[in-house]
Design an enzyme around this catalytic site. Sequence first.
Site, mmCIF file in Angstrom:
data_model
loop_
_atom_site.group_PDB
_atom_site.id
_atom_site.type_symbol
_atom_site.label_atom_id
_atom_site.label_comp_id
_atom_site.label_asym_id
_atom_site.label_seq_id
_atom_site.Cartn_x
_atom_site.Cartn_y
_atom_site.Cartn_z
ATOM 1 C CB SER A 12 17.306 92.532 -38.906
ATOM 2 O OG SER A 12 17.153 92.006 -40.205
ATOM 3 C CD1 TRP A 13 14.852 98.601 -41.331
ATOM 4 C CD2 TRP A 13 16.429 98.699 -42.910
ATOM 5 N NE1 TRP A 13 14.871 99.893 -41.820
ATOM 6 C CE2 TRP A 13 15.842 99.982 -42.790
ATOM 7 C CE3 TRP A 13 17.456 98.508 -43.844
ATOM 8 C CZ2 TRP A 13 16.232 101.066 -43.563
ATOM 9 C CZ3 TRP A 13 17.853 99.594 -44.617
ATOM 10 C CH2 TRP A 13 17.247 100.846 -44.474
ATOM 11 C CG ASP A 66 21.453 85.810 -38.861
ATOM 12 O OD1 ASP A 66 20.701 85.551 -39.806
ATOM 13 O OD2 ASP A 66 21.461 86.912 -38.265
ATOM 14 C CG HIS A 118 17.959 87.351 -38.512
ATOM 15 N ND1 HIS A 118 19.074 88.136 -38.729
ATOM 16 C CD2 HIS A 118 16.879 88.161 -38.744
ATOM 17 C CE1 HIS A 118 18.693 89.355 -39.091
ATOM 18 N NE2 HIS A 118 17.371 89.403 -39.092
ATOM 19 N N GLY A 120 13.098 94.694 -40.904
ATOM 20 C CA GLY A 120 12.368 94.691 -42.158
ATOM 21 C C GLY A 120 13.318 95.053 -43.287
#
Length: 312
Positions: free
Chosen positions: A107-108, A265, A292, A40
């Site tokens: 990711s985050w 990605d 991703h 996120g």
Amino acid sequence: MYPIHEPLQSGLLRVSDIHQIYWERSGNPNGKAVIFLHGGPGGGATAECRGFFDPDRYHIIIIDQRGCGRSLPYACIDDNTTWDLVADIEKVRNLLGIEQWQVFGGSWGSTLALAYAITHPQRVRELVLRGIFLCRPSELAWANQAGANAFFPEAWQDYLAPIPVHKRHDLISAYHELLCNPNTDETQCLQAARAWAQWESHIVHLHPNDEAVAVYNDAKAALAIARIENHYFAHRGWLSGEFALLNHVAKIRHIPTIIVQGRYDMCTPMHTAWELHQALPQSTLVVTIAGHSAFEPENKQALIAATDQFAA
């Protein structure tokens, strides 16, 4: 992926006067502890996330970060910063009486995993990181201003739609007005949330995934990821200047690290993973023919191989 078992225990942990975060543990309570950090920010975790870990060998801890998933209050950005989340992870570790654990984030979640490991290196046994994101201005601009739009021009038009033409030179700020200003009309806010979340859903998959995009036809379901992401991006994740992550990776060069990165990605391009790998010479970089999402076949395979390796 490994079989998905129901949690052994779950609950809400009060971490501030405002926030309660959801936590759960599953797998083998006597196994190697691992904490899963979702993306996120604001994405929340799902039951499927347990499948990256052998439930016979891992004690699997999953949390929903502040304001998202099953945490309360929903979509709340007050008292919600990177360093609040780092402190929350420590509170969960103390709650469960865990001395050290593996930290798994994509990711985050890779940003948060690095921030946590740099702050508490003595608590981290290994790092498994995917889709590397360091919350730098160039990375934010790629996904939200100019870069990925060149590959998804049709989806980009829908992303631009809620924003007046004269404000499109700074889309993160323009969306911030719609998503985070309490005086914004609710209908406008929800329209903006849907557009933000659906744009991201377009760019995280190597192949078109209409089902993932359609999840955010429900604008209220989109609100947490859109509002919290925008809140973090508008503040550069509280990771600029002296707090920039690459400035401090010397503190974690002793931690065994596997980096999984999709070659194609379009959300967090590979050059960031390459930079991190160069800064962490002890790390292993696994490049997949994927986008991703952690759930793309080659990414899943590489992530499970990493957790299997560290389970030994």
